[in-house]
Design an enzyme around this catalytic site. Sequence first.
Site, short mmCIF file in Angstrom:
data_model
loop_
_atom_site.label_atom_id
_atom_site.label_comp_id
_atom_site.label_asym_id
_atom_site.label_seq_id
_atom_site.Cartn_x
_atom_site.Cartn_y
_atom_site.Cartn_z
N GLY A 191 0.77 -1.24 0.00
CA GLY A 191 0.00 0.00 0.00
C GLY A 191 0.81 1.29 0.00
N GLU A 248 3.59 4.54 5.73
CA GLU A 248 2.37 3.71 5.67
C GLU A 248 1.29 4.46 4.88
OE1 GLU A 248 0.85 1.11 5.53
OE2 GLU A 248 0.25 0.32 7.49
N ASP A 249 0.39 3.71 4.26
CA ASP A 249 -0.71 4.36 3.54
C ASP A 249 -1.78 4.86 4.50
OD1 ASP A 249 -1.54 1.78 4.17
OD2 ASP A 249 -2.13 1.23 2.13
N ASP A 286 -5.31 2.42 10.64
CA ASP A 286 -6.73 2.21 10.85
C ASP A 286 -6.94 1.70 12.28
OD1 ASP A 286 -9.42 1.76 10.26
OD2 ASP A 286 -9.06 -0.16 9.27
N LYS A 325 -7.07 7.13 10.40
CA LYS A 325 -8.50 6.98 10.72
C LYS A 325 -8.62 6.73 12.23
CE LYS A 325 -9.58 4.17 6.73
NZ LYS A 325 -10.46 3.06 6.32
N PHE A 356 -14.05 3.38 3.90
CA PHE A 356 -13.09 2.55 3.16
C PHE A 356 -12.76 3.26 1.86
CE2 PHE A 356 -11.69 -0.66 0.23
CZ PHE A 356 -10.78 -1.36 1.00
N VAL A 357 -11.49 3.48 1.62
CA VAL A 357 -11.10 4.23 0.43
C VAL A 357 -10.06 3.46 -0.39
CG1 VAL A 357 -11.60 6.53 1.35
CG2 VAL A 357 -9.36 5.51 1.80
N ARG A 359 -4.94 0.45 -6.94
CA ARG A 359 -3.79 1.12 -6.31
C ARG A 359 -3.26 2.23 -7.20
NH1 ARG A 359 -2.10 -2.23 -2.00
NH2 ARG A 359 -2.31 -4.45 -2.37
P1 IMP Z 1 -4.33 -1.41 10.72
O1 IMP Z 1 -3.99 -0.04 11.21
O2 IMP Z 1 -3.57 -2.52 11.36
O3 IMP Z 1 -5.82 -1.67 10.78
O4 IMP Z 1 -3.89 -1.63 9.24
C1 IMP Z 1 -3.79 -0.70 8.27
C2 IMP Z 1 -3.86 -1.47 6.98
O5 IMP Z 1 -5.23 -1.82 6.73
C3 IMP Z 1 -3.43 -0.59 5.83
O6 IMP Z 1 -2.07 -0.72 5.55
C4 IMP Z 1 -4.31 -1.11 4.71
O7 IMP Z 1 -3.67 -2.21 4.08
C5 IMP Z 1 -5.55 -1.60 5.38
N1 IMP Z 1 -6.64 -0.57 5.29
C6 IMP Z 1 -7.19 0.09 6.32
N2 IMP Z 1 -8.12 0.96 5.88
C7 IMP Z 1 -8.14 0.84 4.53
C8 IMP Z 1 -8.89 1.49 3.49
O8 IMP Z 1 -9.74 2.38 3.70
N3 IMP Z 1 -8.61 1.10 2.22
C9 IMP Z 1 -7.70 0.14 1.91
N4 IMP Z 1 -6.97 -0.48 2.85
C10 IMP Z 1 -7.19 -0.14 4.15
#
Ligand code: IMP
Length: 188
Positions: free
Chosen positions: A54, A109-110, A113, A141, A162-163, A175
């Site tokens: 990502g 990081e992208d 979440d 987020k 979700f984006v 992507r």
């Molecule tokens: P987390 O913080 O462990 O939940 O993980 C973050 C990862 O969840 C990101 O690197 C993405 O791969 C995925 N992710 C979370 N929100 C989104 C979204 O809105 N779109 C696409 N991938 C997402």
Amino acid sequence: MTAELRERSGWADEIVGEVVLTSDEIQEAVKKLGKKITEDYHDKNLLLVAILRGASVFLADLMREIHLPLEIDFISVSSYGHLTKSSGVVRIMKDLAAPVESKHVLVVEDVVDTGLTWAYLKQIIEARNPESVKICSLLDKPETRKVPVTVDYVGFTLENKFVVGYGLDWKDQYRNLPFIMVPKKHMK
Ligand code: IMP
């Protein structure tokens, strides 16, 4: 996004959903982040670690806005599935190529979440004795956190949506969109 911008993007109307961030808005934020990171790391040995896949698009742009000598590396992680995702267990699919000792690590990081990925990565990188470990995430987020984590550099704070686009995928696609959007219903 206006019809003109959509046309300029070259993407068909059937694909383009609700655009949350235009390409210009993203580029402006990336420039600002690059400037701040350049100031903060001017006297430090900087290693950017991008989380695959990502963060690949973000890394490519961000590294060119950081006006310092730096190194890059990549790590790929995946969660073990539903049950373990809530406990924060993340599996390393591809590890870093080189040691991080004596480096100031900035994870790229992208989106942060739930925070589980960042919480886990921070722990395992810290255990390898770098000079410091921080994170720069294009999106944050905070509403969906499962663990309290600090995100040091943030491009945009988003509500719980979700984006896709600019590196973020839906089933490994989209992507390559230059903007970030909420996918259309029929795409999901
Ligand atoms: P987390 O913080 O462990 O939940 O993980 C973050 C990862 O969840 C990101 O690197 C993405 O791969 C995925 N992710 C979370 N929100 C989104 C979204 O809105 N779109 C696409 N991938 C997402």
